[in-house]
Design an enzyme around this catalytic site. Structure first.
Site, PDB file in Angstrom:
ATOM      1  N   CYS A   1       0.831  -1.206   0.000  1.00  0.00           N
ATOM      2  CA  CYS A   1       0.000   0.000   0.000  1.00  0.00           C
ATOM      3  C   CYS A   1       0.870   1.264   0.000  1.00  0.00           C
ATOM      4  CB  CYS A   1      -1.002  -0.042   1.157  1.00  0.00           C
ATOM      5  SG  CYS A   1      -2.328   1.182   1.001  1.00  0.00           S
TER       6      CYS A   1
ATOM      7  N   HIS B   1      -3.934  -4.902  -0.217  1.00  0.00           N
ATOM      8  CA  HIS B   1      -3.515  -5.480   1.070  1.00  0.00           C
ATOM      9  C   HIS B   1      -3.616  -7.001   0.992  1.00  0.00           C
ATOM     10  CE1 HIS B   1      -3.150  -1.846   3.553  1.00  0.00           C
ATOM     11  NE2 HIS B   1      -4.055  -1.353   2.728  1.00  0.00           N
TER      12      HIS B   1
ATOM     13  N   GLU C   1      -2.653  -9.126   3.074  1.00  0.00           N
ATOM     14  CA  GLU C   1      -2.992  -9.652   4.409  1.00  0.00           C
ATOM     15  C   GLU C   1      -4.485  -9.576   4.702  1.00  0.00           C
ATOM     16  OE1 GLU C   1      -2.490  -5.233   5.243  1.00  0.00           O
ATOM     17  OE2 GLU C   1      -1.712  -6.686   3.797  1.00  0.00           O
TER      18      GLU C   1
END
Length: 195
Positions: free
Chosen positions: A77, A175, A177
């Site tokens: 990001c 993202h 994750e």
């Protein structure tokens, strides 16, 4: 494997740590320059505003160290955006790893882009076993222009680079994750990358 998440005060660190823990890897938070240099893999996270984040990097001397790293480095990001030449956000000079600039989406679209969008034109082992047009989770008001270093593309108002690669440096605008099974696979692929 020694995996370091650079801890400079501008990262969504806990969710990244948990994502790697699910893959069986203990990610260490550190801003220690020697420790970062000796790591097998480095994550450069980023959440927040570009100029403030860059000030924090400079304060700790990390702005000088990150571009010299030789192991695989993944910017996530804002981390990816700070690896570029410059950003329109706060008129910020970046680390200059990727030879491209960061622009703001126009007011013609809802800003920030927040939620799920597809990535395509995948061009790296970072995306091994990831299908074209797979959905990833994004939250951003600024984008990286498409360029020769682009290894994935997303369309929101315009086509832009949702992932970049140059030598041992990788960056993703989304993202991983927070992107479910496919995002987890991208993090797993990052752990297996050869320089």
């Amino acid at each position: 494997m020694k995996l370091i998440i650079i801890n400079y005060g501008a990262g969504n660190i806990k969710s990244i740590q948990f994502a790697f823990k699910r893959l069986g890897v203990e990610a260490i938070l550190s801003n220690n320059i020697d420790e970062i240099r000796k790591a097998d893999r480095v994550i450069f996270p980023g959440v927040g505003e570009a100029s403030s984040a860059m000030k924090m990097l400079k304060k700790s001397g990390l702005d000088k160290i990150i571009p010299t790293l030789k192991q695989p480095v993944l910017g996530i990001c804002l981390g990816m955006q700070l690896m570029c030449n410059s950003s329109e956000e706060g008129n910020t000079k970046g680390l200059g790893i990727f030879n491209v600039d960061v622009k703001r989406f126009s007011n013609a679209v809802k800003v920030p882009q927040m939620g799920w969008n597809v990535i395509y034109d995948l061009k790296s082992d970072l995306f091994k076993e990831i299908k074209d047009k797979e959905f990833m989770y994004l939250v951003h008001s600024f984008y990286v222009e498409n360029c020769v270093e682009s290894i994935a593309t997303t369309d929101y108002e315009i086509e832009y680079a949702s992932a970049l690669k140059k030598d041992n440096f990788y960056g993703v605008q989304f993202h991983p994750e927070k992107s479910g099974v496919e995002g987890s696979k991208i993090l797993e692929n990052f752990l297996k990358l050869k320089v």
